[in-house]
Design a protein around this motif. Structure first.
Motif, PDB file in Angstrom:
ATOM      1  N   ILE A 223      28.325 103.791 103.806  1.00  0.00           N
ATOM      2  CA  ILE A 223      28.535 105.041 103.081  1.00  0.00           C
ATOM      3  C   ILE A 223      27.173 105.660 102.753  1.00  0.00           C
ATOM      4  CG2 ILE A 223      29.517 106.109 101.035  1.00  0.00           C
ATOM      5  CD1 ILE A 223      31.568 104.925 102.964  1.00  0.00           C
ATOM      6  N   ARG A 224      26.998 106.919 103.113  1.00  0.00           N
ATOM      7  CA  ARG A 224      25.766 107.619 102.757  1.00  0.00           C
ATOM      8  C   ARG A 224      25.782 107.968 101.277  1.00  0.00           C
ATOM      9  NH1 ARG A 224      23.574 113.599 104.788  1.00  0.00           N
ATOM     10  NH2 ARG A 224      21.414 113.331 104.047  1.00  0.00           N
ATOM     11  N   GLN A 225      24.654 107.739 100.602  1.00  0.00           N
ATOM     12  CA  GLN A 225      24.570 108.052  99.174  1.00  0.00           C
ATOM     13  C   GLN A 225      23.347 108.921  98.908  1.00  0.00           C
ATOM     14  OE1 GLN A 225      25.313 104.968  96.185  1.00  0.00           O
ATOM     15  NE2 GLN A 225      23.458 105.625  95.095  1.00  0.00           N
ATOM     16  N   ARG A 226      23.607 110.105  98.339  1.00  0.00           N
ATOM     17  CA  ARG A 226      22.514 111.007  97.958  1.00  0.00           C
ATOM     18  C   ARG A 226      22.602 111.271  96.459  1.00  0.00           C
ATOM     19  NH1 ARG A 226      22.591 116.318 101.230  1.00  0.00           N
ATOM     20  NH2 ARG A 226      24.850 116.006 101.356  1.00  0.00           N
ATOM     21  N   THR A 227      21.470 111.130  95.781  1.00  0.00           N
ATOM     22  CA  THR A 227      21.436 111.279  94.327  1.00  0.00           C
ATOM     23  C   THR A 227      20.283 112.194  93.918  1.00  0.00           C
ATOM     24  OG1 THR A 227      22.353 109.057  94.009  1.00  0.00           O
ATOM     25  CG2 THR A 227      21.265 110.068  92.119  1.00  0.00           C
ATOM     26  N   ILE A 228      20.576 113.082  92.951  1.00  0.00           N
ATOM     27  CA  ILE A 228      19.550 113.957  92.391  1.00  0.00           C
ATOM     28  C   ILE A 228      19.374 113.622  90.918  1.00  0.00           C
ATOM     29  CG2 ILE A 228      18.857 116.325  91.890  1.00  0.00           C
ATOM     30  CD1 ILE A 228      20.577 117.254  94.204  1.00  0.00           C
ATOM     31  N   TYR A 229      18.148 113.321  90.522  1.00  0.00           N
ATOM     32  CA  TYR A 229      17.781 113.148  89.124  1.00  0.00           C
ATOM     33  C   TYR A 229      16.811 114.268  88.731  1.00  0.00           C
ATOM     34  CZ  TYR A 229      19.512 108.315  89.530  1.00  0.00           C
ATOM     35  OH  TYR A 229      20.281 107.211  89.731  1.00  0.00           O
ATOM     36  N   GLN A 230      16.417 114.256  87.472  1.00  0.00           N
ATOM     37  CA  GLN A 230      15.368 115.162  87.023  1.00  0.00           C
ATOM     38  C   GLN A 230      14.013 114.497  87.208  1.00  0.00           C
ATOM     39  OE1 GLN A 230      18.055 117.625  83.795  1.00  0.00           O
ATOM     40  NE2 GLN A 230      16.116 116.825  83.124  1.00  0.00           N
ATOM     41  N   HIS A 231      12.961 115.308  87.350  1.00  0.00           N
ATOM     42  CA  HIS A 231      11.620 114.776  87.625  1.00  0.00           C
ATOM     43  C   HIS A 231      11.195 113.708  86.616  1.00  0.00           C
ATOM     44  CE1 HIS A 231      11.044 117.532  90.808  1.00  0.00           C
ATOM     45  NE2 HIS A 231      10.648 118.586  90.111  1.00  0.00           N
ATOM     46  N   THR A 232      11.701 113.806  85.400  1.00  0.00           N
ATOM     47  CA  THR A 232      11.236 112.897  84.345  1.00  0.00           C
ATOM     48  C   THR A 232      11.632 111.439  84.595  1.00  0.00           C
ATOM     49  OG1 THR A 232      13.185 113.663  83.101  1.00  0.00           O
ATOM     50  CG2 THR A 232      11.056 114.616  82.515  1.00  0.00           C
ATOM     51  N   VAL A 233      12.565 111.160  85.493  1.00  0.00           N
ATOM     52  CA  VAL A 233      12.908 109.753  85.758  1.00  0.00           C
ATOM     53  C   VAL A 233      11.764 109.044  86.483  1.00  0.00           C
ATOM     54  CG1 VAL A 233      15.350 110.341  85.930  1.00  0.00           C
ATOM     55  CG2 VAL A 233      14.000 110.131  88.021  1.00  0.00           C
ATOM     56  N   ARG A 234      10.846 109.806  87.024  1.00  0.00           N
ATOM     57  CA  ARG A 234       9.744 109.209  87.773  1.00  0.00           C
ATOM     58  C   ARG A 234       8.803 108.394  86.887  1.00  0.00           C
ATOM     59  NH1 ARG A 234       8.573 111.730  92.964  1.00  0.00           N
ATOM     60  NH2 ARG A 234      10.246 113.173  93.518  1.00  0.00           N
ATOM     61  N   SER A 235       8.965 108.492  85.579  1.00  0.00           N
ATOM     62  CA  SER A 235       8.142 107.683  84.672  1.00  0.00           C
ATOM     63  C   SER A 235       8.980 106.670  83.900  1.00  0.00           C
ATOM     64  CB  SER A 235       7.390 108.597  83.694  1.00  0.00           C
ATOM     65  OG  SER A 235       8.304 109.392  82.946  1.00  0.00           O
ATOM     66  N   ASP A 236      10.248 106.508  84.289  1.00  0.00           N
ATOM     67  CA  ASP A 236      11.116 105.548  83.601  1.00  0.00           C
ATOM     68  C   ASP A 236      11.275 104.292  84.447  1.00  0.00           C
ATOM     69  OD1 ASP A 236      13.183 104.908  81.442  1.00  0.00           O
ATOM     70  OD2 ASP A 236      14.397 104.744  83.276  1.00  0.00           O
ATOM     71  N   ARG A 237      10.867 103.151  83.906  1.00  0.00           N
ATOM     72  CA  ARG A 237      10.849 101.907  84.680  1.00  0.00           C
ATOM     73  C   ARG A 237      12.240 101.472  85.128  1.00  0.00           C
ATOM     74  NH1 ARG A 237       6.502  98.016  81.468  1.00  0.00           N
ATOM     75  NH2 ARG A 237       4.639  99.310  81.838  1.00  0.00           N
ATOM     76  N   ALA A 238      13.213 101.538  84.221  1.00  0.00           N
ATOM     77  CA  ALA A 238      14.562 101.065  84.566  1.00  0.00           C
ATOM     78  C   ALA A 238      15.164 101.908  85.697  1.00  0.00           C
ATOM     79  CB  ALA A 238      15.461 101.113  83.339  1.00  0.00           C
ATOM     80  N   THR A 239      15.012 103.219  85.595  1.00  0.00           N
ATOM     81  CA  THR A 239      15.558 104.089  86.638  1.00  0.00           C
ATOM     82  C   THR A 239      14.821 103.896  87.954  1.00  0.00           C
ATOM     83  OG1 THR A 239      16.085 105.710  84.912  1.00  0.00           O
ATOM     84  CG2 THR A 239      16.218 106.449  87.197  1.00  0.00           C
ATOM     85  N   LEU A 240      13.507 103.741  87.882  1.00  0.00           N
ATOM     86  CA  LEU A 240      12.726 103.522  89.102  1.00  0.00           C
ATOM     87  C   LEU A 240      13.101 102.201  89.773  1.00  0.00           C
ATOM     88  CD1 LEU A 240       9.160 104.783  88.137  1.00  0.00           C
ATOM     89  CD2 LEU A 240      10.777 105.821  89.751  1.00  0.00           C
ATOM     90  N   ALA A 241      13.361 101.169  88.951  1.00  0.00           N
ATOM     91  CA  ALA A 241      13.761  99.882  89.522  1.00  0.00           C
ATOM     92  C   ALA A 241      15.103 100.018  90.253  1.00  0.00           C
ATOM     93  CB  ALA A 241      13.867  98.832  88.424  1.00  0.00           C
ATOM     94  N   TYR A 242      16.015 100.756  89.645  1.00  0.00           N
ATOM     95  CA  TYR A 242      17.307 101.003  90.296  1.00  0.00           C
ATOM     96  C   TYR A 242      17.098 101.781  91.598  1.00  0.00           C
ATOM     97  CZ  TYR A 242      21.572 103.560  91.353  1.00  0.00           C
ATOM     98  OH  TYR A 242      22.629 104.127  92.005  1.00  0.00           O
ATOM     99  N   ILE A 243      16.279 102.831  91.556  1.00  0.00           N
ATOM    100  CA  ILE A 243      16.034 103.650  92.739  1.00  0.00           C
ATOM    101  C   ILE A 243      15.424 102.816  93.855  1.00  0.00           C
ATOM    102  CG2 ILE A 243      14.659 105.573  93.646  1.00  0.00           C
ATOM    103  CD1 ILE A 243      14.984 106.941  90.938  1.00  0.00           C
ATOM    104  N   GLU A 244      14.474 101.956  93.494  1.00  0.00           N
ATOM    105  CA  GLU A 244      13.840 101.126  94.514  1.00  0.00           C
ATOM    106  C   GLU A 244      14.857 100.204  95.174  1.00  0.00           C
ATOM    107  OE1 GLU A 244       9.896  98.294  95.031  1.00  0.00           O
ATOM    108  OE2 GLU A 244      10.636  98.790  93.031  1.00  0.00           O
ATOM    109  N   ARG A 245      15.771  99.678  94.353  1.00  0.00           N
ATOM    110  CA  ARG A 245      16.776  98.748  94.892  1.00  0.00           C
ATOM    111  C   ARG A 245      17.727  99.467  95.846  1.00  0.00           C
ATOM    112  NH1 ARG A 245      19.238  95.719  97.198  1.00  0.00           N
ATOM    113  NH2 ARG A 245      20.527  93.956  96.524  1.00  0.00           N
ATOM    114  N   VAL A 246      18.253 100.630  95.452  1.00  0.00           N
ATOM    115  CA  VAL A 246      19.245 101.295  96.306  1.00  0.00           C
ATOM    116  C   VAL A 246      18.597 101.955  97.520  1.00  0.00           C
ATOM    117  CG1 VAL A 246      20.933 101.625  94.452  1.00  0.00           C
ATOM    118  CG2 VAL A 246      19.211 103.402  94.890  1.00  0.00           C
ATOM    119  N   THR A 247      17.353 102.405  97.389  1.00  0.00           N
ATOM    120  CA  THR A 247      16.713 103.029  98.555  1.00  0.00           C
ATOM    121  C   THR A 247      16.411 102.007  99.641  1.00  0.00           C
ATOM    122  OG1 THR A 247      14.572 102.907  97.399  1.00  0.00           O
ATOM    123  CG2 THR A 247      15.746 105.017  97.332  1.00  0.00           C
ATOM    124  N   THR A 248      16.173 100.761  99.252  1.00  0.00           N
ATOM    125  CA  THR A 248      15.973  99.724 100.273  1.00  0.00           C
ATOM    126  C   THR A 248      17.262  99.468 101.056  1.00  0.00           C
ATOM    127  OG1 THR A 248      16.461  97.957  98.688  1.00  0.00           O
ATOM    128  CG2 THR A 248      14.148  98.593  98.955  1.00  0.00           C
TER     129      THR A 248
END
Length: 328
Positions: free
Chosen positions: A168-193
């Motif tokens: 299943i293709r998954q596309r997600t849009i967040y606001q720029h401010t998540v780029r400095s949030d560790r928990a959100t970045l950790a989630y993003i790194e996991r799903v993008t892999t």
């Protein structure tokens, strides 16, 4: 003569007023009352139409006056009959339409509702889980408000990874401010892999989740834990197109690359803050809308104020609007 703007007249001569009669008709009736009768050739047409002058049996060439109360039945009877007939037709048509309205409502009640209100975190969670499990091709999600709560990310991760692993293709849009949030970045790194695609915008208007092209979820209102489940094809397509337009304007997030705050992201965020300043928004309002701290907004505004030599908020708005900083 008839006046198209005033409707039909009793008297159609040039001198009559809307709803009235001409002076000639009044004078003729007055003379008939005085003389007892008038020659037929001297009687205005409107007096005959109102049945106020009628032929005498003994002298048909002369017309005698009739009391207005007596003329009512002959003058108004045909008109009232037409009105009564039209009223009966109106009542009959209204009754028939009511029957068809009942049939229409019954048929609609048998159809599944295209809009369903969901209340409560548990109910919404189950609905989203069912939607994810039934997804066939793609999930689109947009999340406002900056960093997402760690418990929400932890709950979403297994479901999202499971979908990605079954293609299943998954596309997600967040606001720029998540780029400095560790928990959100950790989630993003996991799903993008696992193959997910994540982008950010300075501002996300509202939360949207679209599964394939036939199911979507949006907030029902500003109340917490309240959502609207949408199955109407036109509405789902509209939300999918809205997402795709925002996706085209957003900036990719690649956690493996540093820095995450690229010049494009920084410029986009600053421009959005400055537009809000020009619009007269407070720091608190801007921070809440962009999912960032008030302190960060104040720092952005301070740097621009120093750069433009502004000494007040009102002056800053004017200087920003005329400086070219808001030009794309």
């Amino acid at each position: 003569m008839k006046d198209d703007q005033s409707g039909p007249r009793v008297c159609d001569c040039r001198e009559s007023s809307p709803g009235g009669v001409c002076d000639a008709a009044l004078a003729a009736y007055r003379r008939a009352l005085s003389d007892g009768s008038l020659p037929a050739g001297e009687v205005p047409r409107c007096l005959s139409a109102l049945h106020l002058l009628v032929a005498d049996r003994g002298t048909p060439e002369r017309l005698v006056p009739v009391p207005p109360g007596t003329a009512v039945a002959d003058a108004l009877g045909p008109i009232e009959a037409v009105i009564a007939r039209e009223q009966r037709t109106l009542r009959s048509a209204r009754a028939a339409l009511t029957l068809f309205e009942d049939l229409y409502a019954d048929a609609r009640r048998l159809e599944p509702s295209a809009l369903t209100r969901l209340t409560g975190a548990a109910v919404i969670g189950k609905a989203l889980g069912a939607a994810a499990a039934g997804c066939r091709t793609e999930v689109r999600t947009a999340h406002p408000g900056g960093a997402r709560p760690a418990p929400v990310l932890a709950e979403s991760l297994p479901r999202d990874v499971g979908n990605l692993r079954r293609g299943i293709r998954q596309r997600t849009i967040y606001q720029h401010t998540v780029r400095s949030d560790r928990a959100t970045l950790a989630y993003i790194e996991r799903v993008t892999t696992e193959g997910a695609e994540v982008r950010t915008l300075a501002e996300v208007s509202d939360r949207i989740m679209v599964f394939d092209q036939d199911l979507a979820f949006v907030p029902f209102s500003d109340e917490p834990h309240s959502a609207l489940r949408i199955e109407h094809p036109a509405l789902v397509r509209f939300l999918a197109r809205h997402f795709d337009e925002a996706w085209a304007r957003s900036v990719p997030v690649r956690p493996e690359r540093v820095p995450l705050r690229t010049p494009v992201v920084t410029t986009d965020l600053q421009r959005t803050i400055l537009r809000a300043v020009v619009g007269g928004e407070t720091d608190e309002s801007i921070a809440r809308r962009l999912g960032m701290s008030r302190r960060s907004v104040v720092e952005h505004v301070r740097r621009v104020s120093e750069r433009l030599g502004s000494t007040s908020r009102a002056q800053l708005g004017y200087l920003v609007a005329t400086s070219g900083l808001l030009e794309a």
